[in-house]
Scaffold this motif. Sequence first.
Motif, short mmCIF file in Angstrom:
data_model
loop_
_atom_site.label_atom_id
_atom_site.label_comp_id
_atom_site.label_asym_id
_atom_site.label_seq_id
_atom_site.Cartn_x
_atom_site.Cartn_y
_atom_site.Cartn_z
N SER A 99 -2.68 6.18 -4.73
CA SER A 99 -3.35 6.50 -5.67
C SER A 99 -4.57 5.52 -6.35
N GLU A 100 -3.75 4.47 -6.80
CA GLU A 100 -4.76 3.52 -7.56
C GLU A 100 -5.78 2.86 -6.58
N GLU A 101 -5.53 2.76 -5.43
CA GLU A 101 -6.46 2.19 -4.45
C GLU A 101 -7.59 3.05 -4.07
N MET A 102 -7.22 4.40 -4.16
CA MET A 102 -7.76 5.52 -3.61
C MET A 102 -9.11 5.44 -4.99
N VAL A 103 -8.55 5.60 -6.07
CA VAL A 103 -9.48 5.82 -7.31
C VAL A 103 -10.51 4.52 -7.30
N ARG A 104 -9.91 3.28 -6.90
CA ARG A 104 -10.86 2.19 -7.04
C ARG A 104 -11.71 2.03 -5.90
N CYS A 105 -11.56 2.59 -4.86
CA CYS A 105 -12.49 3.01 -3.79
C CYS A 105 -13.60 3.98 -4.11
N ASP A 120 -16.94 2.91 -2.11
CA ASP A 120 -16.54 2.69 -0.74
C ASP A 120 -15.91 4.04 -0.17
N HIS A 121 -16.96 4.92 0.43
CA HIS A 121 -16.48 6.09 0.83
C HIS A 121 -15.58 5.95 2.15
N GLU A 122 -15.98 5.32 2.80
CA GLU A 122 -15.43 5.16 4.21
C GLU A 122 -13.83 4.88 4.14
N ARG A 123 -13.65 3.94 3.21
CA ARG A 123 -12.54 3.23 3.02
C ARG A 123 -11.63 4.58 2.07
N ALA A 124 -12.26 5.03 1.23
CA ALA A 124 -11.55 6.31 0.54
C ALA A 124 -11.10 7.36 1.64
N VAL A 125 -12.14 7.58 2.48
CA VAL A 125 -11.54 8.68 3.65
C VAL A 125 -10.49 8.29 4.47
#
Length: 292
Positions: free
Chosen positions: A194-200, A205-210
């Motif tokens: 979760s924390e990394e998702m929110v940071r992206c 950084d949409h591609e990283r989030a995906v």
Amino acid sequence: MLFQRAYAKINLTLDVLGRRDDGYHEVDMVMQTVDLSDVVWLEARDDGEITMESTSSSVPVDERNLCVQAAHAFRRRTGFAGGVHIQLEKHIPVAAGLAGGSSDAAAVLRGLNQLAGAGLTLDELADIGAEVGSDVPYCVYGGLAIARGRGERVTRYAHVPAMYAVLLHPRIFVSTADVYRGLQPSDFTSSPRSEEMVRCLAEGDHERAVSLVHNALERVTLSLYPELRALKERVTSIAQRPVHMSGSGPTMFVLTPVHTHAQRLYNALRGIMKDVYVCRFVGGYAHAHARS
């Protein structure tokens, strides 16, 4: 009469940490509202009764409905004795993994707060919502958030990611209870994303989030419902992008930061199923006001 919009949510991450002593599971998940919404109309009644009607025949309008339960919970907590008639204009698919019922209940809480002039904060309304259902506290806030515990401990973020979600709702009933019962220890994690998702998302950084989108329930749901697995494979071949499930399903979604790409995908998927929606991410309710 006033109204509140009740937005659908998708799970960008859903990690399960383990089974709790109370029989629930400990979860850690990133939630995001999208602009597919129901509309909840509230009208004061002079007789003190709580009544409800819905445009969907699939939705009960008695004590089984979370909207009615939310109204009773609000009155217990505040002492408000006034009656209310709830009109539900239904657009979010029912039992879809999109928290439609929870979002409707949250809309009732926000609307009653205004109708009664109670002046409760969103935090106080979320606390009442926790009595009604695990997703209701998050739905009181909306927007981008991390939900923990049973889902009732919510950390909100003001950022609104510039993303679109193409939703597909197969008309297949999925038992959430059966899905959770099917979880194995190998499905649990001590390192939620979760924390990394929110940071992206905050950094754009949409591609990283995906690439971080994850749902620990998906393995179980697809094993219990092979037709959903087959559909996911078909959609993946059409979209050429990852396809994910929201909640315990059956709704699936594809993310993209480009609206024209979302529209093209919508057009392609409408050829294989009826219930397809192009949605954009929307912010929370902190600055939203109902209209009379």
